[in-house]
Design an enzyme around this catalytic site. Structure first.
Site, mmCIF file in Angstrom:
data_model
loop_
_atom_site.group_PDB
_atom_site.id
_atom_site.type_symbol
_atom_site.label_atom_id
_atom_site.label_comp_id
_atom_site.label_asym_id
_atom_site.label_seq_id
_atom_site.Cartn_x
_atom_site.Cartn_y
_atom_site.Cartn_z
ATOM 1 N N HIS A 228 0.880 -1.185 0.000
ATOM 2 C CA HIS A 228 0.000 0.000 0.000
ATOM 3 C C HIS A 228 0.911 1.227 0.000
ATOM 4 C CE1 HIS A 228 -3.362 2.504 0.575
ATOM 5 N NE2 HIS A 228 -3.801 2.128 1.762
ATOM 6 N N HIS A 267 -2.713 -2.004 -10.205
ATOM 7 C CA HIS A 267 -3.598 -1.414 -9.216
ATOM 8 C C HIS A 267 -4.886 -2.225 -9.180
ATOM 9 C CE1 HIS A 267 -5.998 1.562 -7.086
ATOM 10 N NE2 HIS A 267 -4.846 2.052 -6.687
ATOM 11 N N ASP A 324 2.625 5.528 -7.238
ATOM 12 C CA ASP A 324 3.919 5.379 -6.568
ATOM 13 C C ASP A 324 5.096 5.293 -7.518
ATOM 14 O OD1 ASP A 324 3.081 5.354 -3.867
ATOM 15 O OD2 ASP A 324 2.188 3.397 -4.229
HETATM 16 N N1 CMC Z 1 4.327 -6.762 -11.285
HETATM 17 C C1 CMC Z 1 4.179 -7.950 -11.913
HETATM 18 N N2 CMC Z 1 3.027 -8.615 -11.987
HETATM 19 C C2 CMC Z 1 1.969 -8.057 -11.360
HETATM 20 C C3 CMC Z 1 2.048 -6.832 -10.675
HETATM 21 C C4 CMC Z 1 3.268 -6.181 -10.667
HETATM 22 N N3 CMC Z 1 3.424 -4.990 -10.030
HETATM 23 N N4 CMC Z 1 0.833 -6.524 -10.169
HETATM 24 C C5 CMC Z 1 0.029 -7.523 -10.511
HETATM 25 N N5 CMC Z 1 0.718 -8.447 -11.234
HETATM 26 C C6 CMC Z 1 0.185 -9.657 -11.855
HETATM 27 C C7 CMC Z 1 -0.039 -10.756 -10.848
HETATM 28 O O1 CMC Z 1 1.088 -11.588 -10.741
HETATM 29 C C8 CMC Z 1 -1.226 -11.469 -11.440
HETATM 30 O O2 CMC Z 1 -0.774 -12.233 -12.535
HETATM 31 P P1 CMC Z 1 -1.392 -13.708 -12.816
HETATM 32 O O3 CMC Z 1 -2.803 -13.413 -13.227
HETATM 33 O O4 CMC Z 1 -0.533 -14.273 -13.865
HETATM 34 O O5 CMC Z 1 -1.319 -14.431 -11.502
HETATM 35 C C9 CMC Z 1 -2.066 -10.361 -12.037
HETATM 36 O O6 CMC Z 1 -1.118 -9.321 -12.376
HETATM 37 C C10 CMC Z 1 -3.111 -9.797 -11.087
HETATM 38 O O7 CMC Z 1 -2.466 -9.445 -9.869
HETATM 39 P P2 CMC Z 1 -3.166 -9.372 -8.448
HETATM 40 O O8 CMC Z 1 -2.126 -9.537 -7.402
HETATM 41 O O9 CMC Z 1 -4.338 -10.292 -8.439
HETATM 42 O O10 CMC Z 1 -3.725 -7.901 -8.433
HETATM 43 P P3 CMC Z 1 -4.281 -7.143 -7.169
HETATM 44 O O11 CMC Z 1 -5.375 -6.273 -7.660
HETATM 45 O O12 CMC Z 1 -4.608 -8.093 -6.077
HETATM 46 O O13 CMC Z 1 -3.034 -6.301 -6.682
HETATM 47 C C11 CMC Z 1 -1.506 -4.557 -6.338
HETATM 48 C C12 CMC Z 1 -2.915 -4.934 -6.821
HETATM 49 C C13 CMC Z 1 -1.372 -3.044 -6.341
HETATM 50 C C14 CMC Z 1 -1.315 -5.069 -4.913
HETATM 51 C C15 CMC Z 1 -0.475 -5.203 -7.297
HETATM 52 O O14 CMC Z 1 -0.654 -4.734 -8.605
HETATM 53 C C16 CMC Z 1 0.959 -4.980 -6.826
HETATM 54 O O15 CMC Z 1 1.474 -5.734 -5.989
HETATM 55 N N6 CMC Z 1 1.648 -3.908 -7.379
HETATM 56 C C17 CMC Z 1 2.968 -3.590 -6.932
HETATM 57 C C18 CMC Z 1 2.876 -2.820 -5.631
HETATM 58 C C19 CMC Z 1 2.396 -1.398 -5.855
HETATM 59 O O16 CMC Z 1 2.857 -0.708 -6.758
HETATM 60 N N7 CMC Z 1 1.470 -0.953 -4.985
HETATM 61 C C20 CMC Z 1 0.948 0.404 -5.027
HETATM 62 C C21 CMC Z 1 -0.511 0.426 -5.310
HETATM 63 S S1 CMC Z 1 -1.114 2.081 -5.650
HETATM 64 C C22 CMC Z 1 -0.951 2.928 -4.174
HETATM 65 C C23 CMC Z 1 -1.752 2.393 -3.053
HETATM 66 O O17 CMC Z 1 -2.915 2.024 -3.228
HETATM 67 O O18 CMC Z 1 -1.205 2.364 -1.923
#
Ligand code: CMC
Length: 389
Positions: A228, A267, A324
């Site tokens: 986050h 996101h 971010d």
């Molecule tokens: N890099 C590589 N692959 C990713 C990433 C990433 N940053 N984010 C998602 N994926 C992939 C994930 O592996 C999955 O692939 P598959 O379908 O093959 O398993 C798919 O995309 C969907 O991912 P998810 O984890 O189900 O997505 P989510 O909605 O649960 O997670 C997130 C959202 C923000 C936690 C995630 O995108 C992430 O970890 N991003 C990196 C951390 C980040 O930048 N966070 C800041 C968010 S914005 C500010 C805030 O809200 O605080």
């Protein structure tokens, strides 16, 4: 389990009705009280946006000047809060200090627990928005072993924050107006983002009728996590690890193999370019110009973004830069240490947390947040005495 829905991470559960922030993740749209974020960044200020979020309308001139006056004149913290902060180890994480100190505020303002009293709610809003930068700056100075700098009420909200962070000696600290403005825009961009993890934490704790300082401390706690508020720190560390543009393809390969994540990308709600990332990106150059610094990481970030956006792995999963991806570069250029980046998110998000908390309290349908579960453990077991285990 009857009609119970299983929704891990609440991806498909609306926990409330809200009229504060509208996001269209498919189209990359963010609006506060219906006003696009781009317009707010162009014409407004962080404190005006805070008012808009909390009270639902843009303030009149008189309302705004009263609001700014009140916040400016509540920036001091009780001296005992200072002593409380002194008790932390020199290397304490600033978010840990912030979390504890915001929680501690509730004991200094016990009257805030009267959450049905509108005046008390407004007072808590003013105090929290006013004191958050002071506590954050003190936490930073504490980590450096430097004396705390008291708030300067002649400065703007962001100018005063820069002064509390960086002032070294008399005379007065004169903030660079370009940096004041850039920080103000960053604050607007982080002010609210509907039911994210930290806001949901504030609402959950608030739904128990806890006082606002305690509820906001829960928000700070949730924001502490690397997925986050901690993501901007992770982005900078990632850029530093990549080290040079030539290493980008290898790095992207490890991401695609699922060994790590491309931080600052993806996101839960945006399946398009995060509009906040676009605005931040457009201010990086001007901050670097104002500070006279060159960021060794900017070229890597730009190239990394370009390559990821050209790559089927990222486009097919709708992974775009989020808020971010570029914010850490600006914080670094401003001279803010990596450890304090998440605190830079917590300060402005305070207004969103309060707006959501106040809206929640007015909701006639409010009930204590109490999700159910699908139980998967054993049942009807016999208690085994110690001698038989
Ligand atoms: N890099 C590589 N692959 C990713 C990433 C990433 N940053 N984010 C998602 N994926 C992939 C994930 O592996 C999955 O692939 P598959 O379908 O093959 O398993 C798919 O995309 C969907 O991912 P998810 O984890 O189900 O997505 P989510 O909605 O649960 O997670 C997130 C959202 C923000 C936690 C995630 O995108 C992430 O970890 N991003 C990196 C951390 C980040 O930048 N966070 C800041 C968010 S914005 C500010 C805030 O809200 O605080």
């Amino acid at each position: 389990f009857g009609l119970m829905t299983y929704d891990p991470g609440y991806t498909n559960t609306a926990s409330c009705r809200s009229a504060i922030t509208y996001i269209d993740g498919e189209r990359g749209i963010l609006q506060h009280r219906g006003i696009p974020i781009e317009e707010l960044c162009e014409h407004s200020t962080y404190l005006e946006v805070a008012y808009l979020l909390i009270y639902g309308h843009l303030p009149t001139e008189e309302e705004l000047s009263r609001w700014v006056y009140d916040i400016t004149h509540h920036t001091y913290v009780h001296e005992n809060i200072k002593s409380f902060m002194d008790g932390f180890r020199h290397d304490a994480h600033p978010m840990g200090i912030l979390l504890a100190s915001v929680g501690a505020l509730s004991t200094f303002y016990p009257e805030a627990s009267d959450i049905d009293d509108e005046e008390q709610r407004n007072m808590a809003a003013i105090r929290l928005i006013a004191k958050m930068p002071t506590i954050a700056a003190f936490a930073y100075r504490h980590s450096l072993g430097l004396p705390y700098v008291y708030p300067d009420n002649d400065l703007s909200y962001t100018g005063n924050f820069l002064s509390m962070l960086f002032k070294m000696a008399e005379p007065k600290y004169e903030p660079d107006p370009r940096l004041e403005k850039a920080l103000d825009i960053l604050f607007i961009l982080h002010a609210d983002h509907e039911q994210n993890a930290s806001t949901s934490a504030v609402r959950t704790v608030g739904s128990t009728r806890a006082d606002p300082y305690t509820a906001v401390a829960a928000g700070v706690a949730a924001l502490y996590g690397p997925l986050h508020g901690g993501a901007n720190v992770a982005v900078l560390k990632m850029l530093q690890r990549i080290g040079s543009v030539e290493n980008i393809p290898d790095f992207l390969e490890t991401v695609k193999q699922g060994k790590e994540r491309l931080m600052g990308f993806g996101h839960r709600v945006y399946k398009n370019y995060d509009p906040r990332a676009r605005i931040i990106k457009s201010h990086v150059d001007e901050v670097l110009e104002a500070t006279g610094k060159e960021s060794p990481w900017l070229d890597i970030a730009i190239e990394l973004e370009k390559r990821a956006l050209d790559d089927e792995y990222f486009t097919s999963r709708k992974l775009y830069p989020n808020v971010d991806f570029y914010s850490g570069l600006i914080y670094e250029a401003l001279g803010i240490p990596t450890e304090a980046f998440t605190v830079m998110f917590a300060i402005p998000r305070t207004s969103g947390w309060i707006a959501q908390w106040m809206e929640m309290l007015r909701d006639p349908e409010l009930r204590i947040a109490r999700p159910r579960q699908i139980y998967t453990g054993p049942r009807d077991q016999r208690y085994v005495p110690m001698s038989e285990r």
